[in-house]
Motif scaffolding. Structure first.
Motif, PDB file in Angstrom:
ATOM      1  N   SER A  99       0.852  -1.187   0.000  1.00  0.00           N
ATOM      2  CA  SER A  99       0.000   0.000   0.000  1.00  0.00           C
ATOM      3  C   SER A  99       0.887   1.235   0.000  1.00  0.00           C
ATOM      4  O   SER A  99       2.100   1.150   0.218  1.00  0.00           O
ATOM      5  N   ILE A 100       0.263   2.351  -0.284  1.00  0.00           N
ATOM      6  CA  ILE A 100       0.974   3.629  -0.225  1.00  0.00           C
ATOM      7  C   ILE A 100       0.091   4.575   0.585  1.00  0.00           C
ATOM      8  O   ILE A 100      -1.133   4.466   0.550  1.00  0.00           O
ATOM      9  N   CYS A 101       0.727   5.454   1.330  1.00  0.00           N
ATOM     10  CA  CYS A 101      -0.072   6.428   2.076  1.00  0.00           C
ATOM     11  C   CYS A 101       0.608   7.787   2.058  1.00  0.00           C
ATOM     12  O   CYS A 101       1.791   7.913   1.794  1.00  0.00           O
ATOM     13  N   LEU A 102      -0.203   8.786   2.337  1.00  0.00           N
ATOM     14  CA  LEU A 102       0.292  10.129   2.594  1.00  0.00           C
ATOM     15  C   LEU A 102       0.448  10.205   4.095  1.00  0.00           C
ATOM     16  O   LEU A 102      -0.458   9.827   4.839  1.00  0.00           O
ATOM     17  N   SER A 103       1.607  10.649   4.549  1.00  0.00           N
ATOM     18  CA  SER A 103       1.866  10.751   5.976  1.00  0.00           C
ATOM     19  C   SER A 103       2.492  12.105   6.269  1.00  0.00           C
ATOM     20  O   SER A 103       2.859  12.843   5.356  1.00  0.00           O
ATOM     21  N   GLY A 104       2.598  12.407   7.537  1.00  0.00           N
ATOM     22  CA  GLY A 104       3.189  13.678   7.948  1.00  0.00           C
ATOM     23  C   GLY A 104       4.360  13.443   8.878  1.00  0.00           C
ATOM     24  O   GLY A 104       4.525  12.368   9.439  1.00  0.00           O
ATOM     25  N   GLN A 105       5.162  14.478   9.024  1.00  0.00           N
ATOM     26  CA  GLN A 105       6.375  14.412   9.839  1.00  0.00           C
ATOM     27  C   GLN A 105       6.071  14.063  11.296  1.00  0.00           C
ATOM     28  O   GLN A 105       6.854  13.426  11.966  1.00  0.00           O
ATOM     29  N   ASN A 106       4.924  14.532  11.771  1.00  0.00           N
ATOM     30  CA  ASN A 106       4.545  14.253  13.161  1.00  0.00           C
ATOM     31  C   ASN A 106       3.026  14.234  13.271  1.00  0.00           C
ATOM     32  O   ASN A 106       2.318  14.490  12.297  1.00  0.00           O
ATOM     33  N   LYS A 107       2.551  13.952  14.452  1.00  0.00           N
ATOM     34  CA  LYS A 107       1.115  13.781  14.676  1.00  0.00           C
ATOM     35  C   LYS A 107       0.315  15.054  14.392  1.00  0.00           C
ATOM     36  O   LYS A 107      -0.761  14.997  13.809  1.00  0.00           O
ATOM     37  N   SER A 108       0.843  16.206  14.773  1.00  0.00           N
ATOM     38  CA  SER A 108       0.067  17.439  14.563  1.00  0.00           C
ATOM     39  C   SER A 108      -0.067  17.761  13.069  1.00  0.00           C
ATOM     40  O   SER A 108      -1.108  18.252  12.633  1.00  0.00           O
ATOM     41  N   ILE A 109       0.965  17.464  12.293  1.00  0.00           N
ATOM     42  CA  ILE A 109       0.894  17.659  10.826  1.00  0.00           C
ATOM     43  C   ILE A 109      -0.125  16.683  10.240  1.00  0.00           C
ATOM     44  O   ILE A 109      -0.972  17.065   9.426  1.00  0.00           O
ATOM     45  N   ARG A 110      -0.029  15.410  10.670  1.00  0.00           N
ATOM     46  CA  ARG A 110      -0.981  14.404  10.180  1.00  0.00           C
ATOM     47  C   ARG A 110      -2.414  14.819  10.510  1.00  0.00           C
ATOM     48  O   ARG A 110      -3.303  14.729   9.670  1.00  0.00           O
ATOM     49  N   LYS A 111      -2.609  15.310  11.723  1.00  0.00           N
ATOM     50  CA  LYS A 111      -3.954  15.722  12.164  1.00  0.00           C
ATOM     51  C   LYS A 111      -4.463  16.883  11.307  1.00  0.00           C
ATOM     52  O   LYS A 111      -5.611  16.874  10.867  1.00  0.00           O
ATOM     53  N   LYS A 112      -3.602  17.836  11.039  1.00  0.00           N
ATOM     54  CA  LYS A 112      -3.979  19.003  10.230  1.00  0.00           C
ATOM     55  C   LYS A 112      -4.494  18.557   8.853  1.00  0.00           C
ATOM     56  O   LYS A 112      -5.581  18.973   8.430  1.00  0.00           O
ATOM     57  N   TYR A 113      -3.723  17.720   8.172  1.00  0.00           N
ATOM     58  CA  TYR A 113      -4.111  17.310   6.827  1.00  0.00           C
ATOM     59  C   TYR A 113      -5.263  16.307   6.850  1.00  0.00           C
ATOM     60  O   TYR A 113      -6.116  16.314   5.967  1.00  0.00           O
ATOM     61  N   TRP A 114      -5.294  15.485   7.877  1.00  0.00           N
ATOM     62  CA  TRP A 114      -6.392  14.530   8.027  1.00  0.00           C
ATOM     63  C   TRP A 114      -7.715  15.294   8.141  1.00  0.00           C
ATOM     64  O   TRP A 114      -8.705  14.939   7.511  1.00  0.00           O
ATOM     65  N   GLU A 115      -7.705  16.378   8.923  1.00  0.00           N
ATOM     66  CA  GLU A 115      -8.923  17.174   9.099  1.00  0.00           C
ATOM     67  C   GLU A 115      -9.323  17.879   7.809  1.00  0.00           C
ATOM     68  O   GLU A 115     -10.510  18.002   7.508  1.00  0.00           O
ATOM     69  N   ILE A 116      -8.326  18.299   7.026  1.00  0.00           N
ATOM     70  CA  ILE A 116      -8.622  18.920   5.721  1.00  0.00           C
ATOM     71  C   ILE A 116      -9.325  17.902   4.813  1.00  0.00           C
ATOM     72  O   ILE A 116     -10.365  18.199   4.226  1.00  0.00           O
ATOM     73  N   PHE A 117      -8.762  16.699   4.729  1.00  0.00           N
ATOM     74  CA  PHE A 117      -9.373  15.664   3.889  1.00  0.00           C
ATOM     75  C   PHE A 117     -10.739  15.241   4.423  1.00  0.00           C
ATOM     76  O   PHE A 117     -11.675  15.042   3.658  1.00  0.00           O
ATOM     77  N   ARG A 118     -10.827  15.107   5.734  1.00  0.00           N
ATOM     78  CA  ARG A 118     -12.078  14.679   6.349  1.00  0.00           C
ATOM     79  C   ARG A 118     -13.183  15.695   6.087  1.00  0.00           C
ATOM     80  O   ARG A 118     -14.335  15.344   5.896  1.00  0.00           O
ATOM     81  N   GLY A 119     -12.809  16.969   6.089  1.00  0.00           N
ATOM     82  CA  GLY A 119     -13.775  18.037   5.884  1.00  0.00           C
ATOM     83  C   GLY A 119     -14.147  18.272   4.431  1.00  0.00           C
ATOM     84  O   GLY A 119     -15.032  19.057   4.129  1.00  0.00           O
ATOM     85  N   SER A 120     -13.450  17.600   3.517  1.00  0.00           N
ATOM     86  CA  SER A 120     -13.730  17.805   2.094  1.00  0.00           C
ATOM     87  C   SER A 120     -14.676  16.705   1.602  1.00  0.00           C
ATOM     88  O   SER A 120     -14.912  15.718   2.292  1.00  0.00           O
ATOM     89  N   ASP A 121     -15.169  16.875   0.388  1.00  0.00           N
ATOM     90  CA  ASP A 121     -16.043  15.840  -0.167  1.00  0.00           C
ATOM     91  C   ASP A 121     -15.242  14.890  -1.068  1.00  0.00           C
ATOM     92  O   ASP A 121     -15.795  14.052  -1.758  1.00  0.00           O
ATOM     93  N   TRP A 122     -13.937  15.050  -1.043  1.00  0.00           N
ATOM     94  CA  TRP A 122     -13.067  14.205  -1.857  1.00  0.00           C
ATOM     95  C   TRP A 122     -12.913  12.856  -1.167  1.00  0.00           C
ATOM     96  O   TRP A 122     -12.524  12.798  -0.012  1.00  0.00           O
ATOM     97  N   ASN A 123     -13.232  11.778  -1.861  1.00  0.00           N
ATOM     98  CA  ASN A 123     -13.188  10.476  -1.189  1.00  0.00           C
ATOM     99  C   ASN A 123     -12.677   9.358  -2.096  1.00  0.00           C
ATOM    100  O   ASN A 123     -13.149   8.240  -2.024  1.00  0.00           O
TER     101      ASN A 123
END
Length: 150
Positions: free
Chosen positions: A75-99
């Motif tokens: 598998s491949i994933c998009l990840s972040g340098q640390n938890k706060s970065i991951r959380k920031k982008y996770w929330e952006i994706f979660r809040g979008s209608d892109w799925n």
């Protein structure tokens, strides 16, 4: 019957060796495009390495190619340098209608923000084909996510 099982049996050592070959392939082919992280093999269930670009690095993001040893898939994933970065982008994706891809259920116990299975049943007897498959699917994912992030 015994020999048939042996043919299909690929041990962790062979899986790690293939991941080393795969990382070397990406390094050789995409040296100017990606900076590659070391191969992580500290967990018997999976191994992985990261790929990042200058642009992604500024955003503290990276892509990770993962081999699940237990379930035998890539598998491949998009990840972040640390938890706060991951959380920031996770929330952006979660809040979008892109799925198009799988969004991690939570980033608390996951390195992944979004991920995609790229090879469900890898054929380690045909490494050239396997590598081409991983390359093609990885680049599709990477290019699509990069376009979204720009």
């Amino acid at each position: 019957k015994q020999s048939k099982q042996c043919e299909n049996h690929v041990d962790n050592h062979q899986l790690i060796n293939y991941m080393k070959e795969l990382r070397a392939f990406f390094h050789r082919e995409y040296d100017t495009r990606f900076k590659l992280g070391n191969l992580y093999q500290g967990n018997p269930d999976f191994s992985y390495f990261s790929l990042t670009t200058e642009e992604l690095k500024k955003q503290k993001l990276k892509f990770v190619i993962i081999l699940n040893h237990k379930l035998r898939y890539f598998s491949i994933c998009l990840s972040g340098q640390n938890k706060s970065i991951r959380k920031k982008y996770w929330e952006i994706f979660r809040g979008s209608d892109w799925n198009k891809y799988h969004l991690a259920a939570s980033i608390n116990d996951s390195l992944s923000i979004i991920d995609q299975t790229i090879v469900e049943e890898p054929d380690f007897n045909n490494k050239i084909h396997l590598t081409e498959q991983i390359e093609r699917e990885s680049l599709n994912f990477i290019n699509e996510i990069n376009d979204l992030l720009e």
